[in-house]
Design an enzyme around this catalytic site. Structure first.
Site, PDB file in Angstrom:
ATOM      1  N   CYS A  45      -2.057   5.661   3.522  1.00 59.66           N
ATOM      2  CA  CYS A  45      -2.743   5.568   4.771  1.00 59.66           C
ATOM      3  C   CYS A  45      -2.160   6.323   6.164  1.00 59.66           C
ATOM      4  O   CYS A  45      -2.880   6.722   6.720  1.00 59.66           O
ATOM      5  CB  CYS A  45      -2.614   4.013   5.236  1.00 59.66           C
ATOM      6  SG  CYS A  45      -3.293   3.171   3.991  1.00 59.66           S
TER       7      CYS A  45
HETATM    8  C1  BEZ Z   1      -0.760   3.708   0.617  1.00 62.42           C
HETATM    9  O1  BEZ Z   1      -1.353   4.080   1.806  1.00 62.42           O
HETATM   10  O2  BEZ Z   1       0.064   4.600   0.518  1.00 62.42           O
HETATM   11  C2  BEZ Z   1      -1.036   2.505  -0.244  1.00 62.42           C
HETATM   12  C3  BEZ Z   1      -1.455   1.531   0.426  1.00 62.42           C
HETATM   13  C4  BEZ Z   1      -1.662   0.305  -0.430  1.00 62.42           C
HETATM   14  C5  BEZ Z   1      -1.654   0.314  -1.768  1.00 62.42           C
HETATM   15  C6  BEZ Z   1      -1.213   1.662  -2.264  1.00 62.42           C
HETATM   16  C7  BEZ Z   1      -0.981   2.854  -1.583  1.00 62.42           C
END
Ligand code: BEZ
Length: 211
Positions: A45
């Site tokens: 994210c």
């Molecule tokens: C991420 O943004 O890295 C992420 C967020 C939730 C679950 C898995 C990865």
């Protein structure tokens, strides 16, 4: 209920990193990219919101406003934005909705219970100025989205809204486009003065009318 292409994008009021907004008022006459992410302070994210911020001028050129959403708080969002700006060398200038009560997530069907009962998946809604849903995308949490592709689709939609053309696979601005099947070949040559190349009666190309 899930939203489909051509549906009216539902309006909502929400608390965001730029204060409370009415979604329609925020969009005004712009196109909108409403996109959800699973959680703040997560790696994928962080790169996605950073990439969106890096592309701010590209969105602006196309009259597009981006707005992100997740179920975290405004305080979390604001703290995380500092990390995004630092690590992605950018300046997040679009709002992030703090959807703690899941109002927006439910309105746009962004929680897919078999993926996560509590967090939004990576949804994208592209909304045209008439507030219609023009594109939906859903990615899993483990896969970051391609924001150049989102801009490419907006380029295609803005072109095809104003000319009787469609864009072929992997098209990018400046490439040849496809003459709409609604246009007869005898009319196509008048309509497209740059020329029409007929490969099959149903597959006719013309140079990008916008370039
Ligand atoms: C991420 O943004 O890295 C992420 C967020 C939730 C679950 C898995 C990865």
């Amino acid at each position: 209920m899930s939203l489909r292409l051509g549906d009216t994008a539902p309006n909502f009021k929400a608390v965001t990193t730029i204060g409370e907004i009415d979604f329609y008022e925020f969009l005004g006459d712009s196109w909108g990219v409403l996109f959800s992410h699973p959680a703040d302070y997560t790696p994928v994210c962080t790169t996605e919101l950073g990439r969106t911020a890096q592309l701010a001028n590209e969105f602006k050129k196309r009259n597009v406003k981006a707005i992100a959403v997740s179920v975290d708080s405004v305080e979390d969002h604001l703290g995380w934005v500092k990390d995004i700006n630092e690590t992605q060398v950018t300046d997040v200038d679009f709002p992030i909705i703090a959807d703690k009560d899941h109002k927006v997530a439910e309105l746009y069907d962004m929680i897919h219970p078999n993926a996560s009962a509590t967090h939004t998946v990576r949804s994208v809604f592209i909304i045209s100025p008439d507030k219609k849903v023009r594109l939906t995308l859903t990615y899993p949490a483990s896969t970051g989205r391609n924001f150049i592709e989102i801009i490419r689709v907006i380029d295609s939609m803005q072109l095809t809204d104003s000319h009787s053309v469609a864009t072929p696979a992997d098209w990018k601005p400046g490439d040849d486009v496809i003459v709409s099947n609604a246009i007869k070949t005898e009319d196509a040559t008048n309509k497209f003065p740059k020329g029409v190349r007929e490969v099959k009666p149903y597959l006719r190309y013309t140079p990008d009318p916008a370039s």
